[in-house]
Design an enzyme around this catalytic site. Sequence first.
Site, PDB file in Angstrom:
ATOM      1  N   TYR A 233      44.715  47.155  43.096  1.00  0.00           N
ATOM      2  CA  TYR A 233      45.769  47.998  42.494  1.00  0.00           C
ATOM      3  C   TYR A 233      47.083  47.804  43.261  1.00  0.00           C
ATOM      4  O   TYR A 233      48.139  47.587  42.661  1.00  0.00           O
ATOM      5  CB  TYR A 233      45.318  49.453  42.541  1.00  0.00           C
TER       6      TYR A 233
ATOM      7  N   LYS B 113      50.686  46.275  42.105  1.00  0.00           N
ATOM      8  CA  LYS B 113      51.898  47.100  42.132  1.00  0.00           C
ATOM      9  C   LYS B 113      53.015  46.423  42.942  1.00  0.00           C
ATOM     10  O   LYS B 113      54.179  46.476  42.564  1.00  0.00           O
ATOM     11  CB  LYS B 113      51.585  48.500  42.675  1.00  0.00           C
TER      12      LYS B 113
END
Length: 324
Positions: free
Chosen positions: A146, A150
């Site tokens: 994740y 990002k």
Amino acid sequence: MAGQMKKILVIGATGQIGSELVSHLREDYGENSVIGTYNNTDPSGDLLDGPMEKLDVLNAGRIGEVVDKYEVDSVFHLAAILSAKGESNPQLAFKVNVMGTFNVLEVGRKQQLNRIVIPSSIGVFGPEVPREKAPNETVLRPTSMYGVTKVTGELLGNYYFNKYGLDVRGARFPGIISYKTLPGGGTTDYAVEAFYKAIEDRHYSFFVREDTRLPLMYMPDCTRALIELAQADLEDLNYHADYNVSSLSFSARDLAEAIRKRIPEFSFDFQPDERQEIADSWPNSMDDTPARKDWGWQPRFGLEEMTDDMIDKLKEKLDEHERK
Ligand code: SER
């Protein structure tokens, strides 16, 4: 500069943030000027008061088509796989978060959009970063997929701004606490689940240690941050896709005690699972001086106000649900 946003597309409108952002934007810009999109979750409630389109962010052609159809000039791109789900399926997280973002940016470039807002996250930080007040400008070496996606989104956003002049903006959000729509698959989900369980079952087992302290934010501050960042004058911005925005910072036990103060029968325990490792890789708090200086960011909800409001609103919602 608000005038530059006339027709707004919210990608991921049925998600935790999208479902609330759409109603705020529709109040400000008009029901038919805010188009929501969804993929896996069908829209319901007030989302249906304005246009909604089904759209998969992996289908760039379809994004372009919807932008064309409604003459969209600005996009809030919220569709993403969160951290815990991303660790159980890193390939899917990469595809949705990186390729989805790339597709949105490409549509922005080709169809000359005025503005694209893409939330980033505390997930960009890794264990090297100072635990307290992680600076805006620091090493970004996240250990979750994740986080990797990002950081990539931030870098891509800044690249499209520098290379093509595309006005991409983004802020690193803490875990978001809200009562309207549940988050799905995040590490900070415990801070939302605890409220539901306290009201419905009077007991919650936190999936992190009691001393786990993370940056968090109440939804009204989150939607306001997104809108204020989107409306800021471009000349005032010294950063683009990567502003720290900070609000609350408390431990899992602090939250449990704050809830128990209001629901005395509430009992809780702490049974850390694999999400603990993700939580441990993130800082406790962020320094958001650039956001405060450049576009006047200022959070409004403290732990006590948030807990009061959250319990009131959630009780109301769950009561209403029962009555139906
Ligand atoms: N709430 C998010 C998550 O836990 C952090 O951005 O994945």
